[in-house]
Design a protein around this motif. Structure first.
Motif, PDB file in Angstrom:
ATOM      1  N   UNK A 333      36.170  50.922  64.853  1.00 48.56           N
ATOM      2  CA  UNK A 333      36.252  52.466  65.227  1.00 48.56           C
ATOM      3  C   UNK A 333      36.370  52.770  66.755  1.00 48.56           C
ATOM      4  N   UNK A 334      36.569  51.367  67.469  1.00 46.95           N
ATOM      5  CA  UNK A 334      36.571  51.857  68.953  1.00 46.95           C
ATOM      6  C   UNK A 334      36.277  50.446  69.564  1.00 46.95           C
ATOM      7  N   UNK A 335      37.117  50.396  70.738  1.00 44.39           N
ATOM      8  CA  UNK A 335      36.827  49.011  71.595  1.00 44.39           C
ATOM      9  C   UNK A 335      37.149  49.218  72.871  1.00 44.39           C
ATOM     10  N   UNK A 336      36.697  48.445  73.742  1.00 38.47           N
ATOM     11  CA  UNK A 336      37.099  48.463  74.984  1.00 38.47           C
ATOM     12  C   UNK A 336      36.476  47.082  75.839  1.00 38.47           C
ATOM     13  N   UNK A 337      37.034  47.140  76.872  1.00 37.77           N
ATOM     14  CA  UNK A 337      36.687  45.923  77.885  1.00 37.77           C
ATOM     15  C   UNK A 337      35.236  46.303  78.417  1.00 37.77           C
ATOM     16  N   UNK A 338      34.457  45.349  78.939  1.00 38.53           N
ATOM     17  CA  UNK A 338      33.317  45.546  79.248  1.00 38.53           C
ATOM     18  C   UNK A 338      32.963  44.822  80.545  1.00 38.53           C
ATOM     19  N   UNK A 339      32.294  45.265  81.572  1.00 33.94           N
ATOM     20  CA  UNK A 339      31.927  44.682  82.881  1.00 33.94           C
ATOM     21  C   UNK A 339      33.109  44.968  83.806  1.00 33.94           C
TER      22      UNK A 339
END
Ligand code: GLA
Length: 393
Positions: A333-339
């Motif tokens: 239901x959602x995703x993103x890069x992190x850092x």
């Protein structure tokens, strides 16, 4: 942890011989849930400490030096306690613990000699803050020489600030406070809403109910000092300077749409737009999590990724391919890069019952797009830096 202590004991004995009086410390890595590139812009961030991290087996002694070994790096490295310690390029990774010892000495801390064996479970170059983990771990362990006892939150924040200084002044990366703060202050099942300029913070329960937070490693290594990180920092400062000539602002995170429109260059306008919109997304995310609205929270993760891709330009082909493959998989239901970006890890919010089909779908799609194999790991949100005491958690 018991197994970790036992294995570390074995490694230490092999490296240094004697294990009497051996003590064990652990510092986690971190994942940032949302609020990217805001911690040097006075904005809100929302990181959490992980169960993955770095362990240190430490035996204090009376010698005026700290001898170190690590399962990840060959050889032995010694830092003197009775001579000035400077950054030395040939020292490589050892500059992190050496820098912490140097800054502790400069701050007037009374330091004791020690033998230390480090062992990491954080994937290399994954952007899960192995540098903050080694810094905070070294500081926490060195400051524990005089006795036991956990450090309270104020002492932990002082450790985080010292370690940020090491990263800025000794290592030369102009990072913000987020990573050091998260690994020093984490609590199981909680993320930390942190206002990066005032250091006001709130630990917010991360109730994901029937969903899991999946950490997806692009396996494209990134190195902060090589990246465009310092360049983005400069751009943000320029944008803030321009706005402030007309409308004085304490930080770029507070910029409003009108302020941003007034910036002359298109690139700087986009950088500022990311900072201001991301700051709003952090606060909305925390509200949504408190109200158990996971679907809307998931949409904000995806919006955050698009903003980092289009306005801030810190994602790159691998992170984009991985996040797009995740978004296309059912149950996500959602995703993103992190850092920091430019490689490293992304996160996805996935229905727990769909975890297997999720990785089965995303892995091959990512491989086809990039030629790289992704790794998947369900995040376990854990405690900040600590001493592992016999029989303890
Ligand atoms: C790195 C830095 C942090 C922060 C993030 C981006 O992890 O160390 O201070 O700026 O990038 O959000």
């Amino acid at each position: 942890m018991e197994r970790m202590v036992w294995e570390q004991g074995g490694r230490f004995r092999q490296a240094f011989g004697e294990v009497r009086g051996l003590r064990h410390f652990f510092s986690p890595g971190r994942v940032n849930i949302i609020g990217e590139h805001l911690d040097y812009n006075g904005g809100y961030v929302f990181p959490a400490a992980l169960s993955l991290g770095i362990a240190a087996a430490v035996r204090f002694n009376e010698r005026p030096a700290v001898r170190m070994r690590s399962s990840g790096f060959p050889g032995e490295h010694t830092v003197p306690l009775d001579a000035p310690i400077e950054n030395d390029g040939s020292r490589g990774w050892w500059n992190y613990p050496a820098g912490v010892i140097a800054h502790l000495a400069r701050s007037g801390a009374r330091l004791t000699g020690a033998d230390i064996y480090f062992h990491s479970t954080l994937p290399d170059g994954s952007g899960l803050s192995s540098s903050a983990a080694i810094e905070v771990l070294t500081a926490y362990a060195m400051l524990s020489a005089g006795g036991g006892g956990a450090f309270d939150d104020d002492e932990r924040i002082r450790i985080a600030l010292l370690c940020k200084k090491v990263e800025n002044e000794f290592i030369g990366v102009q990072c913000g406070i987020m990573d050091q703060f998260a690994v020093a202050m984490g609590k199981p099942h909680h993320a930390i809403l942190l206002k990066s300029d005032t250091l006001g913070y709130e630990r917010v329960p991360l109730r994901l109910r029937d969903h899991s937070l999946v950490i997806m490693n692009t396996n494209k290594p990134r190195k902060l000092s090589d990246s465009k990180y310092n360049e983005r920092r400069r751009e943000c400062q320029q944008a803030l300077d321009e706005i402030s000539r007309i409308h004085p602002l304490a930080s770029l995170a507070e910029a409003e749409a009108g302020d941003i429109e007034g910036i002359s260059g298109e690139t700087l306008r986009r950088r500022a737009r990311h900072v201001a919109t991301e700051n709003g997304r952090v606060l909305r995310s925390v509200e949504l999590l408190k109200n158990n609205d996971l679907d809307a929270f998931g949409r904000l993760l995806w919006e955050s990724h698009r903003s980092l891709r289009d306005d801030y330009e810190v994602t790159g082909a691998e992170l984009d391919a991985l996040v797009e493959a995740a978004m296309a998989a059912s149950g996500c239901i959602g995703a993103r890069m992190t850092g920091a970006g430019f490689g490293g890890c992304a996160v996805a919010l996935v229905r727990t019952e769909s975890l297997e089909p999720f990785t089965a779908a995303v892995g091959p799609r990512y491989l086809k797009a990039t030629g790289l194999r992704a790794d998947f790991h369900v995040a376990e949100i854990a405690d900040g830096v600590r001493e592992i005491l016999p029989g303890g958690p």
